[in-house]
Scaffold this active site. Structure first.
Site, mmCIF file in Angstrom:
data_model
loop_
_atom_site.group_PDB
_atom_site.id
_atom_site.type_symbol
_atom_site.label_atom_id
_atom_site.label_comp_id
_atom_site.label_asym_id
_atom_site.label_seq_id
_atom_site.Cartn_x
_atom_site.Cartn_y
_atom_site.Cartn_z
ATOM 1 N N GLU A 267 -114.252 -14.300 42.050
ATOM 2 C CA GLU A 267 -112.812 -14.290 42.020
ATOM 3 C C GLU A 267 -112.541 -15.753 42.880
ATOM 4 O O GLU A 267 -112.420 -15.898 43.945
ATOM 5 C CB GLU A 267 -112.247 -13.226 42.894
ATOM 6 C CG GLU A 267 -112.312 -11.934 42.359
ATOM 7 C CD GLU A 267 -112.305 -11.793 40.883
ATOM 8 O OE1 GLU A 267 -111.395 -12.411 40.417
ATOM 9 O OE2 GLU A 267 -113.122 -11.069 40.342
ATOM 10 N N CYS A 306 -104.317 -16.796 45.730
ATOM 11 C CA CYS A 306 -105.050 -17.179 44.638
ATOM 12 C C CYS A 306 -104.143 -16.952 43.218
ATOM 13 O O CYS A 306 -104.522 -17.607 42.228
ATOM 14 C CB CYS A 306 -106.255 -16.323 44.386
ATOM 15 S SG CYS A 306 -106.081 -14.637 44.449
HETATM 16 P P1 NAP Z 1 -114.041 -20.791 50.746
HETATM 17 O O1 NAP Z 1 -114.108 -21.843 51.652
HETATM 18 O O2 NAP Z 1 -114.794 -20.844 49.235
HETATM 19 O O3 NAP Z 1 -114.689 -19.576 51.622
HETATM 20 C C1 NAP Z 1 -114.769 -18.291 51.046
HETATM 21 C C2 NAP Z 1 -115.746 -17.382 51.453
HETATM 22 O O4 NAP Z 1 -117.159 -17.984 51.308
HETATM 23 C C3 NAP Z 1 -115.654 -17.503 53.208
HETATM 24 O O5 NAP Z 1 -116.031 -16.069 53.573
HETATM 25 C C4 NAP Z 1 -116.677 -18.122 53.653
HETATM 26 O O6 NAP Z 1 -116.927 -18.081 54.807
HETATM 27 C C5 NAP Z 1 -117.613 -18.169 52.606
HETATM 28 N N1 NAP Z 1 -118.653 -19.225 52.473
HETATM 29 C C6 NAP Z 1 -118.323 -20.761 52.749
HETATM 30 N N2 NAP Z 1 -119.221 -21.364 52.307
HETATM 31 C C7 NAP Z 1 -120.365 -20.425 51.999
HETATM 32 C C8 NAP Z 1 -121.551 -20.466 51.723
HETATM 33 N N3 NAP Z 1 -122.073 -21.608 51.712
HETATM 34 N N4 NAP Z 1 -122.572 -19.335 51.699
HETATM 35 C C9 NAP Z 1 -122.250 -18.334 51.904
HETATM 36 N N5 NAP Z 1 -120.592 -17.951 52.020
HETATM 37 C C10 NAP Z 1 -119.915 -19.071 52.061
HETATM 38 O O7 NAP Z 1 -112.715 -20.130 50.249
HETATM 39 P P2 NAP Z 1 -111.151 -20.160 51.353
HETATM 40 O O8 NAP Z 1 -110.926 -21.441 51.873
HETATM 41 O O9 NAP Z 1 -111.791 -19.086 52.195
HETATM 42 O O10 NAP Z 1 -110.374 -19.473 50.472
HETATM 43 C C11 NAP Z 1 -109.308 -20.127 49.638
HETATM 44 C C12 NAP Z 1 -109.884 -20.209 48.145
HETATM 45 O O11 NAP Z 1 -109.959 -18.795 47.804
HETATM 46 C C13 NAP Z 1 -108.636 -20.880 47.486
HETATM 47 O O12 NAP Z 1 -109.058 -21.742 46.543
HETATM 48 C C14 NAP Z 1 -108.263 -19.701 46.631
HETATM 49 O O13 NAP Z 1 -107.638 -19.995 45.288
HETATM 50 C C15 NAP Z 1 -109.327 -18.731 46.415
HETATM 51 N N6 NAP Z 1 -108.910 -17.296 46.411
HETATM 52 C C16 NAP Z 1 -109.295 -16.721 45.399
HETATM 53 C C17 NAP Z 1 -108.850 -15.289 45.261
HETATM 54 C C18 NAP Z 1 -108.914 -14.565 44.096
HETATM 55 O O14 NAP Z 1 -109.132 -13.204 44.022
HETATM 56 N N7 NAP Z 1 -109.534 -15.101 42.823
HETATM 57 C C19 NAP Z 1 -108.255 -14.751 46.315
HETATM 58 C C20 NAP Z 1 -108.045 -15.455 47.413
HETATM 59 C C21 NAP Z 1 -108.394 -16.905 47.564
HETATM 60 P P3 NAP Z 1 -116.663 -18.907 56.068
HETATM 61 O O15 NAP Z 1 -114.992 -18.739 55.983
HETATM 62 O O16 NAP Z 1 -117.036 -18.311 57.381
HETATM 63 O O17 NAP Z 1 -116.811 -20.482 55.957
#
Ligand code: NAP
Length: 688
Positions: A267, A306
């Protein structure tokens, strides 16, 4: 190091993980996490020292078998009890939620929304899944002419762990919406929250474990980096990811995920749109709804959703008026400490997040001008605007809707862009330029316009809301994913599909086509398949659930249908349709060629034949399913009915359960004239 202690939240404590049956505290200093409102360091996070491979193995070895011992209904009952437990303790979650910058109503969406998902899956599990460990998917397929070789799809839980990587913005709802379908399916979860707000998820998991409801090994938590976790996933594990499209792309291509064809659900972010219909001019209910919804979506959770509206499409001739109305409404939004009840919008989750949004705003400003808000300055109530991650709502206006930026750049905060359109074809094309969204909305009172837009943009969307004066009062809004509806979207949105009711459960199970004889398929699926042995003896209506067996049956009849029966039924019920009453007209009917009995007369006679009338364990008939009239019944035909116990579903918290019966009504030639399932409620024990 594994400790069982439950330390209190002190200013610099390390968040703990729960793995391998115990609480783990990292072996290094970790990274500081700050209160979004005050900037104060509230905890540190690190996963150093966790043996990730062992954690997965523990889930598979301990959690999986414990869950698979339970039926769907037993798991559903645990989810319900868990939801009630969390509801009792939600104030503890609310207190920490405020530190993420969330207002009370933002927390409601996250905390109560998450608990609501548990309740919803509990109820769906009980109503839509069998009280069994195997799910039958679809009907039995005949595979040979003689009826001795048939096929059926069954779903069984994967034997691995559901690795759930969450985004920072919904630290409660996010983990729960992934946990609920996995648990119901019979698959243990390993939750990895986003670090920024992991302190709230840690509390959630602590409460879930403290509830004492979850079998050991069915829930684990890793706070901090995933480390080498993904190197250890196998073909039976799943990875469900929520976060940015960039991270989704990286994880999807992880060599172990690719090599083992691990089920991967993402997602990701999306540039969701909301489209105002040309009919919704100022003064209409829909115009006001559009403006109100846009402002809500921009400001709830400070726009860190999101599903928030990033692209607001408006008929070109209404652009000025919409802009004016939205700006006027935004000017009434007070920003500040969420503890202040006057505050409508709190802080972003972190200072880093604010910088990220400011960077995205710079890119968006190349295509449009800011018509509300200043990205570098905001008046805040009861807080320090710089130490806390505060940001003004920002509305942009891009007069050229063909510019790339509004369709490509996600500013994950209180930011939206107004874009004009001139025709329905154009707005459909523009919506598709998001290259896949979680949700879109159309606000219009014109059902034809709504149909054109919905059918036009559906291939790029996981969910579509049509908002108008009729549904506005009950509408849950553009931005709310609902457990009974699909959450996810194609393309940029990740290509995933979470929740969606039982669809989300089946995602955690393997669908297998089983071929064999009716007898074997009856045994495998625990549901009678036509052609399998039946057993006649004591009338099955005299048997309690404890005594009844799949395949128990009664054959009753024959009964001859007469002209008088048909005439009487027509007069008595008022169903005087010509095929039952007008001989000449019935003869002219190409299907019947003469008077035929009412289908409902056939069903009624069948009930009269198979019923065992005296009081007994059968408590009620609550419906029929899959009723088909297959051969016309003419005066003089003889009816025989065979009723066979097909499926038994005891209720967990009642002294009765459901029994599904196969009913087959045949004529003297042995042809089926009607087939259907009879649904009854039957006592677990016979009262003697
Ligand atoms: P993110 O930076 O992609 O991180 C998401 C998750 O992935 C976090 O738990 C992060 O852990 C982990 N992560 C990051 N790099 C990783 C890697 N190399 N390997 C494994 N895990 C990794 O996103 P975010 O900043 O938390 O969230 C914001 C984004 O999420 C926005 O773009 C939003 O649109 C999207 N979002 C989508 C939905 C949906 O349902 N579609 C819902 C909410 C948000 P760490 O925090 O420990 O780095």
């Amino acid at each position: 190091m594994v400790t069982q202690a439950t330390p209190t939240m002190s200013s610099t404590r390390l968040l703990r993980s729960y793995v391998n049956g115990g609480w783990h505290t990292a072996t290094d200093e970790g990274v500081p996490l700050r209160d979004a409102v005050t900037g104060e360091v509230i905890a540190r996070v690190s996963s150093t020292g966790i043996d990730m491979g062992a954690a997965l193995e523990y889930g598979r070895r301990v959690g999986g078998p414990a869950l698979r011992e339970l039926t769907f209904h037993q798991r559903a009952a645990l989810l319900k009890a868990l939801a009630s437990y969390l509801r009792e303790h939600r104030d503890e979650l609310y207190a920490l939620s405020a530190r993420t910058g969330a207002t009370r109503s933002d927390s409601l969406v996250d905390v109560d929304g998450g608990i609501g998902v548990l309740f919803s899956y509990a109820s769906k599990g009980k109503r839509e899944l069998p009280n069994d460990t195997v799910y039958l998917d679809g009907p039995v397929e005949p595979l040979g002419k003689g009826g001795t070789f048939v096929g059926r799809h069954i779903c069984t839980p994967l034997r691995g762990v559901a690795v759930q990587i969450n985004a920072f913005n919904f630290p409660v709802w996010g983990p729960l919406e992934k946990f609920a379908p996995a648990f119901l399916a019979g698959v243990p979860s390993l939750i990895k929250p986003a670090s920024q707000t992991a302190y709230l998820t840690e509390k959630l998991v602590e409460l879930m474990l403290d509830s004492g409801l979850l079998p050991e090994g069915t829930l684990q938590l890793v706070c901090g980096s995933v480390g080498d976790l993904l190197d250890h996933v196998t073909d039976q594990d799943l990875v469900s990811f929520t976060g940015s499209a960039a991270t989704a792309q990286r994880l999807r291509a992880h060599p172990t995920i690719v090599r083992n064809a691990v089920r991967f659900n993402a997602e990701a972010d999306s540039l969701n749109c909301s489209i105002l219909g040309p009919d919704a001019t100022p003064g209409t209910a829909e115009f006001d709804l559009y403006v109100k919804q846009l402002v809500t979506e921009m400001t709830v959770k400070a726009g860190q959703k999101c599903t928030a509206i990033r692209r607001a499409f408006v008929p070109a001739e209404l652009l000025d008026e919409v802009q004016q109305a939205v700006c006027e409404r935004l000017s009434r939004i007070s920003v500040g400490d969420p503890a202040n009840p006057e505050v409508r919008m709190g802080a972003l989750a972190s200072l880093e997040q604010r910088e990220e949004v400011r960077r995205s705003l710079k890119a968006l400003s190349d295509a449009g001008r800011i018509v509300f808000g200043d990205p570098d300055h905001v008046e805040v109530a009861d807080a320090d605007a710089e130490r806390g991650a505060f940001l003004s709502p920002v509305l942009l206006r891009a007069d050229d809707p063909q510019r790339a930026e509004p369709h490509e750049v996600e500013a994950f905060g209180p930011v939206s862009t107004l874009l004009p359109y001139t025709s329905v074809e154009q707005v459909v094309d523009l919506a598709a330029r998001g290259r896949g969204s979680l949700v879109g909305s159309v606000v219009t009172g014109d059902a034809e316009f709504a149909r054109t837009v919905v059918l036009g943009v559906a291939p790029w969307h996981g969910r579509m809301l049509v908002l108008d004066a009729d549904d506005a009062k009950e509408s849950t809004g553009h931005g709310s994913p609902l457990p009974m509806l699909v959450h996810g979207g194609p393309g940029r949105a990740g290509g995933g599909e979470e929740m969606g009711g039982i669809r989300g459960v089946l995602h955690h199970m393997q669908r297998t086509a089983v071929q064999g004889s009716p007898k074997v398929l009856t045994a495998v699926g625990n549901a009678w398949v036509p052609g399998a042995p039946r057993s006649e003896g004591v009338h099955p209506f005299r048997k309690s659930l404890a005594e009844l067996r799949i395949g128990d049956s009664v054959v009753a009849g024959p009964r001859t249908v007469t002209d008088e029966d048909i005439a009487h039924f027509a007069e008595f019920t008022g169903d005087t349709f010509y095929a039952h009453t007008d001989r000449a007209a019935a003869e002219a009917n190409p299907l019947f060629g003469g008077i035929v009995a009412h289908g409902y007369l056939v069903v009624s006679f069948a009930a009269g034949l198979f019923v065992s009338p005296e009081p007994g364990p059968v408590l009620a008939n609550y419906g029929l399913e899959n009723l088909r009239f297959l051969t016309p019944v003419k005066p003089g035909d003889e009816l025989t009915v065979t009723l066979t116990c097909k499926q038994i579903t005891p209720r967990e918290n009642a002294d009765y359960g459901e029994v599904r019966w196969d009913a087959d009504v045949t004529n003297a030639a042995g042809e089926s004239v009607a087939k259907y399932d009879v649904l009854t409620l039957v006592a677990k024990e016979n009262e003697r």
